[in-house]
Design an enzyme around this catalytic site. Structure first.
Site, PDB file in Angstrom:
ATOM      1  N   ASP A 110      32.750  54.369  42.126  1.00 25.77           N
ATOM      2  CA  ASP A 110      31.786  53.265  42.083  1.00 25.77           C
ATOM      3  C   ASP A 110      32.471  51.906  42.039  1.00 25.77           C
ATOM      4  O   ASP A 110      32.089  50.986  42.748  1.00 25.77           O
ATOM      5  CB  ASP A 110      30.831  53.437  40.874  1.00 25.77           C
ATOM      6  CG  ASP A 110      31.564  53.704  39.557  1.00 25.77           C
ATOM      7  OD1 ASP A 110      32.803  53.737  39.547  1.00 25.77           O
ATOM      8  OD2 ASP A 110      30.873  53.882  38.540  1.00 25.77           O
ATOM      9  N   ILE A 111      33.507  51.785  41.198  1.00 27.84           N
ATOM     10  CA  ILE A 111      34.071  50.446  40.969  1.00 27.84           C
ATOM     11  C   ILE A 111      35.540  50.529  40.585  1.00 27.84           C
ATOM     12  O   ILE A 111      35.951  51.476  39.910  1.00 27.84           O
ATOM     13  CB  ILE A 111      33.253  49.718  39.876  1.00 27.84           C
ATOM     14  CG1 ILE A 111      33.690  48.253  39.709  1.00 27.84           C
ATOM     15  CG2 ILE A 111      33.314  50.416  38.538  1.00 27.84           C
ATOM     16  CD1 ILE A 111      32.689  47.408  38.928  1.00 27.84           C
ATOM     17  N   VAL A 112      36.314  49.569  41.065  1.00 27.30           N
ATOM     18  CA  VAL A 112      37.696  49.432  40.603  1.00 27.30           C
ATOM     19  C   VAL A 112      37.761  48.233  39.674  1.00 27.30           C
ATOM     20  O   VAL A 112      37.321  47.140  40.018  1.00 27.30           O
ATOM     21  CB  VAL A 112      38.681  49.244  41.778  1.00 27.30           C
ATOM     22  CG1 VAL A 112      40.067  48.905  41.239  1.00 27.30           C
ATOM     23  CG2 VAL A 112      38.759  50.496  42.620  1.00 27.30           C
ATOM     24  N   ASP A 113      38.299  48.474  38.499  1.00 28.47           N
ATOM     25  CA  ASP A 113      38.440  47.418  37.500  1.00 28.47           C
ATOM     26  C   ASP A 113      39.946  47.171  37.313  1.00 28.47           C
ATOM     27  O   ASP A 113      40.545  46.396  38.042  1.00 28.47           O
ATOM     28  CB  ASP A 113      37.724  47.883  36.226  1.00 28.47           C
ATOM     29  CG  ASP A 113      37.724  46.840  35.125  1.00 28.47           C
ATOM     30  OD1 ASP A 113      37.849  45.651  35.432  1.00 28.47           O
ATOM     31  OD2 ASP A 113      37.604  47.212  33.949  1.00 28.47           O
ATOM     32  N   GLY A 115      42.119  49.428  37.996  1.00 33.17           N
ATOM     33  CA  GLY A 115      42.748  50.233  39.043  1.00 33.17           C
ATOM     34  C   GLY A 115      43.417  51.490  38.499  1.00 33.17           C
ATOM     35  O   GLY A 115      43.900  52.327  39.258  1.00 33.17           O
ATOM     36  N   THR A 117      42.219  54.187  36.997  1.00 31.09           N
ATOM     37  CA  THR A 117      41.569  55.460  37.351  1.00 31.09           C
ATOM     38  C   THR A 117      41.952  55.892  38.762  1.00 31.09           C
ATOM     39  O   THR A 117      42.396  57.032  38.979  1.00 31.09           O
ATOM     40  CB  THR A 117      40.027  55.336  37.261  1.00 31.09           C
ATOM     41  OG1 THR A 117      39.677  54.902  35.956  1.00 31.09           O
ATOM     42  CG2 THR A 117      39.341  56.656  37.559  1.00 31.09           C
ATOM     43  N   LYS A 141      36.625  44.595  41.272  1.00 30.15           N
ATOM     44  CA  LYS A 141      36.834  43.379  40.466  1.00 30.15           C
ATOM     45  C   LYS A 141      38.312  43.011  40.605  1.00 30.15           C
ATOM     46  O   LYS A 141      39.118  43.296  39.716  1.00 30.15           O
ATOM     47  CB  LYS A 141      36.518  43.674  38.991  1.00 30.15           C
ATOM     48  CG  LYS A 141      35.064  43.942  38.702  1.00 30.15           C
ATOM     49  CD  LYS A 141      34.824  43.858  37.190  1.00 30.15           C
ATOM     50  CE  LYS A 141      34.171  45.097  36.674  1.00 30.15           C
ATOM     51  NZ  LYS A 141      33.920  45.108  35.233  1.00 30.15           N
ATOM     52  N   ASP A 169      26.886  52.504  34.898  1.00 32.46           N
ATOM     53  CA  ASP A 169      26.219  52.515  33.592  1.00 32.46           C
ATOM     54  C   ASP A 169      26.965  51.717  32.540  1.00 32.46           C
ATOM     55  O   ASP A 169      28.136  51.385  32.702  1.00 32.46           O
ATOM     56  CB  ASP A 169      26.162  53.960  33.070  1.00 32.46           C
ATOM     57  CG  ASP A 169      27.554  54.435  32.638  1.00 32.46           C
ATOM     58  OD1 ASP A 169      28.480  54.370  33.470  1.00 32.46           O
ATOM     59  OD2 ASP A 169      27.730  54.831  31.470  1.00 32.46           O
TER      60      ASP A 169
END
Ligand code: IMP
Ligand code: MG
Length: 190
Positions: A110-113, A115, A117, A141, A169
Site C-alpha cells: 500500500d505505502i512506502v514510508d 522503505g 518493509t 512518502k 489503516d
C-alpha cells in the site's frame, strides 16, 4: 454537539483530517498502472502478483482487474507498525504459498514510508530465485525514506502525513474508506 437522528456526519471517523486523493483519481491511476503492467508483461508465462497483507488488499483487487494478461495472486503478511509509529523491524506473520522460483513476481504494497518493509521483503524474495522481481506501491512518502527503495510502479507521491483509506489503516480503522485521507492525530484516540 449532540447528533440528531438522521444527521449525516462528514466522515465516518472523527479523526479524519482531509481527503488527499479521491476515488476518481485512484481509479484513473490504478487503470494506468494495470495497462502498463499488461504491456510490460505481455511475454510473461508466469506472472505472480504478491501482495502484503492487509493494506494492499483493496489496491490489488482493483489492480488485478485492470491487468489483461494471465496472472495468479498470493499474499504474505508482515508487520512493523504499532499505531502511527514504525517499530523499525519487520516480522513475517505468514508467508506466501507459491514456490516463486522462475516466476515474474510483482511485489505489491500500500505505502512506502521508511522503505524498511519493502527492502526487507525484496531481499527475502530475491533469495527464492524469482525470474524477475518488481515493486508496485500505491503511495510513497519520499521524504521519509531511510533506506534505498526502488519502486517500479507508483500510484502517488504524498507528503509526510499519516493516511488511511483504500485499504490503509490506523490500528485497523479506516480501511473501508474509498479515498485516501490524512489522519488528524490530535483527534485520534486508540
Ligand atoms: P515502512 O517499512 O516504514 O516503509 O512502512 C511500510 C508499512 O507501514 C506499510 O506497509 C504500511 O502498512 C505502514 N504505513 C506506513 N505509513 C502509513 C500510513 O501513513 N498509513 C497507514 N499505514 C502506513
Ligand atoms: Mg503494510
Amino acid at each position: 454537539m449532540k447528533k440528531e437522528k438522521g444527521m449525516t456526519k462528514k466522515f465516518p471517523y472523527e479523526f479524519i483530517g482531509e481527503i488527499l486523493i479521491t476515488q476518481e483519481q485512484i481509479n484513473e491511476r490504478v487503470s494506468e498502472i494495470g495497462r502498463q503492467i499488461t504491456c510490460d508483461y505481455q511475454d510473461s508465462e508466469k506472472l505472480l502478483i504478491l501482495g502484503l497483507l492487509r493494506g494492499s488488499v483493496v489496491f490489488i483487487t482493483d489492480l488485478m482487474r485492470k491487468i489483461s494478461h494471465p496472472m495468479t495472486m498470493d499474499f504474505m503478511s508482515v508487520s512493523s507498525y504499532a499505531g502511527s509509529e514504525t517499530t523499525g523491524f519487520v516480522r513475517i506473520d505468514s508467508d506466501h504459498k507459491t514456490n516463486i522460483a522462475g516466476w515474474d513476481v510483482i511485489l505489491v504494497d500500500d505505502i512506502v514510508d521508511t522503505g524498511i518493509t519493502i527492502q526487507f521483503v525484496r531481499k527475502l524474495l530475491l533469495d527464492r530465485y524469482p525470474k524477475s522481481l518488481k515493486v508496485c506501491v500505491l503511495l510513497d512518502k519520499k521524504e521519509r525514506h531511510k533506506v534505498e527503495t526502488p519502486i517500479d510502479y507508483l500510484g502517488f507521491d504524498i507528503p509526510d502525513f499519516f493516511v488511511v483509506g483504500y485499504g490503509l489503516d490506523i490500528d485497523e480503522k479506516g480501511r473501508n474508506l474509498p479515498y485516501i485521507a490524512s489522519v488528524d492525530l490530535s483527534k485520534y484516540q486508540k
